[in-house]
Write an enzyme that holds these catalytic residues in place. Structure first.
Site, PDB file in Angstrom:
ATOM      1  N   ARG A   1      23.760 104.942  49.408  1.00  0.00           N
ATOM      2  CA  ARG A   1      23.517 103.603  49.950  1.00  0.00           C
ATOM      3  C   ARG A   1      24.743 103.162  50.738  1.00  0.00           C
ATOM      4  O   ARG A   1      25.887 103.306  50.266  1.00  0.00           O
ATOM      5  CB  ARG A   1      23.261 102.591  48.830  1.00  0.00           C
ATOM      6  CG  ARG A   1      21.883 102.660  48.202  1.00  0.00           C
ATOM      7  CD  ARG A   1      20.779 102.226  49.177  1.00  0.00           C
ATOM      8  NE  ARG A   1      19.439 102.278  48.595  1.00  0.00           N
ATOM      9  CZ  ARG A   1      18.611 103.329  48.682  1.00  0.00           C
ATOM     10  NH1 ARG A   1      18.979 104.426  49.318  1.00  0.00           N
ATOM     11  NH2 ARG A   1      17.413 103.274  48.146  1.00  0.00           N
TER      12      ARG A   1
ATOM     13  N   GLU B   1      22.133  98.521  57.764  1.00  0.00           N
ATOM     14  CA  GLU B   1      21.132  99.373  58.405  1.00  0.00           C
ATOM     15  C   GLU B   1      20.138  98.478  59.120  1.00  0.00           C
ATOM     16  O   GLU B   1      19.769  97.443  58.569  1.00  0.00           O
ATOM     17  CB  GLU B   1      20.391 100.229  57.361  1.00  0.00           C
ATOM     18  CG  GLU B   1      21.256 101.350  56.838  1.00  0.00           C
ATOM     19  CD  GLU B   1      20.554 102.259  55.832  1.00  0.00           C
ATOM     20  OE1 GLU B   1      19.321 102.171  55.696  1.00  0.00           O
ATOM     21  OE2 GLU B   1      21.251 103.045  55.187  1.00  0.00           O
TER      22      GLU B   1
ATOM     23  N   HIS C   1      19.282 107.436  57.980  1.00  0.00           N
ATOM     24  CA  HIS C   1      18.667 107.379  56.633  1.00  0.00           C
ATOM     25  C   HIS C   1      17.427 108.286  56.555  1.00  0.00           C
ATOM     26  O   HIS C   1      16.320 107.812  56.315  1.00  0.00           O
ATOM     27  CB  HIS C   1      18.307 105.928  56.278  1.00  0.00           C
ATOM     28  CG  HIS C   1      18.183 105.706  54.788  1.00  0.00           C
ATOM     29  ND1 HIS C   1      18.517 104.522  54.167  1.00  0.00           N
ATOM     30  CD2 HIS C   1      17.733 106.521  53.792  1.00  0.00           C
ATOM     31  CE1 HIS C   1      18.277 104.606  52.875  1.00  0.00           C
ATOM     32  NE2 HIS C   1      17.806 105.815  52.620  1.00  0.00           N
TER      33      HIS C   1
HETATM   34  C1  8YV Z   1      13.791 106.024  51.479  1.00  0.00           C
HETATM   35  C2  8YV Z   1      15.627 106.248  49.710  1.00  0.00           C
HETATM   36  O1  8YV Z   1      13.847 106.495  52.792  1.00  0.00           O
HETATM   37  O2  8YV Z   1      14.269 106.820  47.884  1.00  0.00           O
HETATM   38  C3  8YV Z   1      15.246 106.200  48.285  1.00  0.00           C
HETATM   39  O3  8YV Z   1      15.931 105.508  47.510  1.00  0.00           O
HETATM   40  O4  8YV Z   1      16.665 105.842  50.068  1.00  0.00           O
HETATM   41  C4  8YV Z   1      14.741 106.879  50.709  1.00  0.00           C
HETATM   42  O5  8YV Z   1      13.981 107.862  50.125  1.00  0.00           O
HETATM   43  C5  8YV Z   1      13.884 104.560  51.554  1.00  0.00           C
HETATM   44  O6  8YV Z   1      14.589 103.948  50.576  1.00  0.00           O
HETATM   45  C6  8YV Z   1      12.467 104.002  51.620  1.00  0.00           C
HETATM   46  O7  8YV Z   1      12.224 103.083  50.617  1.00  0.00           O
END
Ligand code: 8YV
Length: 321
Positions: free
Chosen positions: A239, A268, A287
């Protein structure tokens, strides 16, 4: 009356098929634009369950406004967008998709490490700019990863998979810092638990795989970068909130660290004029950690199953507690 489920984005067909076959009445936000919070609250008034994602702000205000929801199932492993305590107070069940993107995200971390160590994104850009002229023996030197030390912050399943790749490919020594010790990593990879300061001072590559929590928010700041080796690479696929981006930019500019590979940024999306995008020893991706067919289908399966099982049995297979 069938239960009504709102899908906040156009999730993979597998989730849609599973929910439809189980008899749910579903509505999909086909636009793929995240729905602003107030609008989503209004929409949810007509639904029993929500299939959400990281871009939905599910804070205490949202949850109090949508107390009638039975379950919110998150199409992600991370749930830092959800106030889980507030959900519990409102009696709303929260589910997620743990483990679905382990291989996919570890690949991105591993790829970023190599890209940064050899300035690959920058070198690609030089060709586009017509700057590939002739061989220069001392130009564009990266460094080799063989026998280097990897430091993992957050040795869960993704951190462990990244560590396995680094050990197998380059015989890297593995250091880690975690909330608890990881016996399997110590036995199988010879991983060594160290303090956060030791992780900073001893690692050649630091890869972040922890959740974003009050404890990890802004953890990689000026102080942390100052303690790292000048030759070190910082990788973050977890993150963006775990690093302070202004401090990262300064650390790279001043040479207190060598390079950085990011699949997550803070904020982001990253703006196109961000100075990180012009730096030679930096690789940034938008991401894409979970962007594989396999991972996205597994996320779809797990998040749909949470909703299906909840209405069948009152329990969900992948709860966030
Ligand atoms: C997603 C992610 O792209 O699963 C997670 O925590 O960061 C990614 O897989 C994104 O968060 C979509 O909710």
């Amino acid at each position: 009356m069938p239960k009504k489920v709102f899908l906040s984005l156009n999730y993979p067909q597998l989730a849609i098929d599973m929910l439809q076959q189980a008899g749910f009445d579903i509505t999909i936000n086909k636009s793929n634009d995240p729905i602003p919070q107030e609008e989503l609250i209004n929409i949810c008034k007509d639904y029993n369950a929500l299939l959400s994602t990281g871009s939905n702000k599910i804070d205490a205000y949202f949850l109090k406004s949508c107390q009638h929801l039975d379950i919110i199932s998150q199409f992600a492993v991370g749930y830092d967008n959800i106030d889980v305590k507030a959900a519990q107070q409102c009696g709303i069940i929260i589910g997620n998709a743990p483990g679905a993107m382990t291989e996919a995200t570890a690949d991105v971390a591993f790829g970023l490490m190599i890209m940064v160590s050899r300035k690959m994104i920058h070198m690609h850009k030089t060709i586009e700019k017509g700057q590939w002229k002739h061989f220069v023996p001392t130009a564009n030197l990266g460094f080799e990863l063989d026998g280097k030390t990897l430091g993992v912050l957050g040795l869960g399943t993704i951190g462990m998979t990244m560590a396995k790749r680094c050990k197998a490919a380059y015989g890297m020594d593995i250091l880690y810092h975690n909330r608890s010790k990881n016996q399997e990593a110590e036995e199988k990879l010879g991983a060594q638990y160290v303090s956060f300061d030791d992780l900073l001072t001893r690692s050649d590559v630091i890869s972040v795989h922890s959740n974003l929590t009050e404890e990890t928010k802004g953890l990689f700041n000026k102080d942390a970068f100052d303690k790292m080796k000048k030759s070190a690479i910082f990788i973050n696929t977890a993150r963006g909130g775990i690093h302070n981006e202004a401090d990262l930019i300064s650390a790279l500019k001043s040479g207190s660290i060598w390079g950085a590979g990011l699949d997550v940024t803070n904020p982001e999306p990253m703006q196109p004029n961000n100075p990180l995008l012009q730096m030679e020893n930096v690789a940034v991706l938008p991401h894409i950690g979970s962007s594989t067919v396999e991972a996205r289908n597994e996320m779809a399966r797990m998040s749909a199953l949470n909703i299906i099982d909840f209405y069948k049995t009152g329990k969900i297979p992948y709860p966030v507690t």
